[in-house]
Design an enzyme around this catalytic site. Structure first.
Site, PDB file in Angstrom:
ATOM      1  N   CYS A   8       0.855  -1.187   0.000  1.00  0.00           N
ATOM      2  CA  CYS A   8       0.000   0.000   0.000  1.00  0.00           C
ATOM      3  C   CYS A   8       0.893   1.240   0.000  1.00  0.00           C
ATOM      4  O   CYS A   8       2.088   1.139  -0.313  1.00  0.00           O
ATOM      5  CB  CYS A   8      -0.976  -0.006   1.179  1.00  0.00           C
ATOM      6  SG  CYS A   8      -0.193   0.081   2.800  1.00  0.00           S
ATOM      7  N   ARG A  14      -3.202  -0.418   5.568  1.00  0.00           N
ATOM      8  CA  ARG A  14      -3.828  -1.495   4.795  1.00  0.00           C
ATOM      9  C   ARG A  14      -2.945  -2.726   4.643  1.00  0.00           C
ATOM     10  O   ARG A  14      -3.391  -3.857   4.894  1.00  0.00           O
ATOM     11  CB  ARG A  14      -4.230  -0.977   3.404  1.00  0.00           C
ATOM     12  CG  ARG A  14      -5.353   0.025   3.441  1.00  0.00           C
ATOM     13  CD  ARG A  14      -5.484   0.763   2.130  1.00  0.00           C
ATOM     14  NE  ARG A  14      -4.341   1.634   1.876  1.00  0.00           N
ATOM     15  CZ  ARG A  14      -4.133   2.300   0.757  1.00  0.00           C
ATOM     16  NH1 ARG A  14      -4.994   2.187  -0.242  1.00  0.00           N
ATOM     17  NH2 ARG A  14      -3.087   3.073   0.639  1.00  0.00           N
ATOM     18  N   ASP A 125      -7.942   3.923   1.369  1.00  0.00           N
ATOM     19  CA  ASP A 125      -6.990   4.289   2.419  1.00  0.00           C
ATOM     20  C   ASP A 125      -7.758   4.797   3.643  1.00  0.00           C
ATOM     21  O   ASP A 125      -8.443   5.810   3.568  1.00  0.00           O
ATOM     22  CB  ASP A 125      -6.075   5.387   1.868  1.00  0.00           C
ATOM     23  CG  ASP A 125      -4.901   5.652   2.787  1.00  0.00           C
ATOM     24  OD1 ASP A 125      -4.964   5.250   3.969  1.00  0.00           O
ATOM     25  OD2 ASP A 125      -3.923   6.248   2.315  1.00  0.00           O
TER      26      ASP A 125
HETATM   27  P1  4NP Z   1      -1.649   2.914   4.156  1.00  0.00           P
HETATM   28  O1  4NP Z   1      -2.180   4.306   4.740  1.00  0.00           O
HETATM   29  O2  4NP Z   1      -1.178   3.158   2.753  1.00  0.00           O
HETATM   30  O3  4NP Z   1      -2.855   2.034   4.201  1.00  0.00           O
HETATM   31  O4  4NP Z   1      -0.545   2.464   5.102  1.00  0.00           O
HETATM   32  C1  4NP Z   1      -1.358   5.443   4.759  1.00  0.00           C
HETATM   33  C2  4NP Z   1      -0.609   5.733   5.871  1.00  0.00           C
HETATM   34  C3  4NP Z   1       0.166   6.871   5.902  1.00  0.00           C
HETATM   35  C4  4NP Z   1       0.201   7.729   4.803  1.00  0.00           C
HETATM   36  C5  4NP Z   1      -0.551   7.424   3.693  1.00  0.00           C
HETATM   37  C6  4NP Z   1      -1.331   6.282   3.663  1.00  0.00           C
HETATM   38  N1  4NP Z   1       0.977   8.891   4.853  1.00  0.00           N
HETATM   39  O5  4NP Z   1       0.921   9.684   3.888  1.00  0.00           O
HETATM   40  O6  4NP Z   1       1.689   9.121   5.844  1.00  0.00           O
END
Ligand code: 4NP
Length: 157
Positions: A8, A14, A125
């Site tokens: 992800c 995720r 997300d």
């Molecule tokens: P993930 O969610 O892709 O599901 O781990 C996110 C966590 C942090 C960030 C973006 C998406 N971020 O920009 O810090």
């Protein structure tokens, strides 16, 4: 050993949830010696961090402990190491394809390709949303994890 990596954007919401959920299913089916599971993120912001507290809490309510996982960044060499290379959304898949030599790797799929019964192709997300987003993500992960294991059994075991 057969392996899958789930990717992800941040590797704190995720994909670690999917890594933990799929690994739990693999263990409960007695296949832990045959299948390895990993996860990674496109971005570098959270390298070394444990999963988001909300992701950990939601997974723990379903009996899955994510506390030992640490975020790392997806890299081109991961294309050499895994049989299943699975993106949580189309943006992730595009970024991963740019890292592959040909850009046309047929092991690169969306995780929800393994849950065709769901009416969506991307895991949203949950990072900027409320707690319920994490439960919805886990429902999608459970469905796709069963489909992924069925695919592995059909094609590899
Ligand atoms: P993930 O969610 O892709 O599901 O781990 C996110 C966590 C942090 C960030 C973006 C998406 N971020 O920009 O810090």
């Amino acid at each position: 050993m057969l392996g899958g990596i789930i990717v992800c954007l941040g590797n704190i919401c995720r994909s670690p949830s999917a890594e933990g959920g799929f690994r739990c299913l693999v263990r409960s089916e007695g296949l832990a010696d045959l299948i390895t599971t990993d996860s990674a993120g496109i971005g570098a912001w959270h390298i070394g961090d444990p999963p988001d507290d909300r992701a950990q809490a939601a997974a723990l309510r379903r009996g899955v402990n994510l506390s030992d996982l640490r975020a790392r960044q997806f890299k081109a060499a991961d294309f050499e190491r895994f049989d299943y290379i699975l993106a949580m959304d189309e943006a992730n898949r595009r970024d991963m394809a740019h890292l592959s030599r040909s850009g046309l790797d047929d092991r690169l799929k969306l995780f929800l390709d393994f849950a065709p019964q769901l009416d969506r192709r991307e895991v949203p997300d949950p990072y900027y949303g409320g707690d319920s987003g994490f439960d919805e993500v886990l429902n999608m992960i459970e469905a796709a994890s069963h489909g992924l294991l069925d695919d592995i059994r059909r094609n590899h075991l």
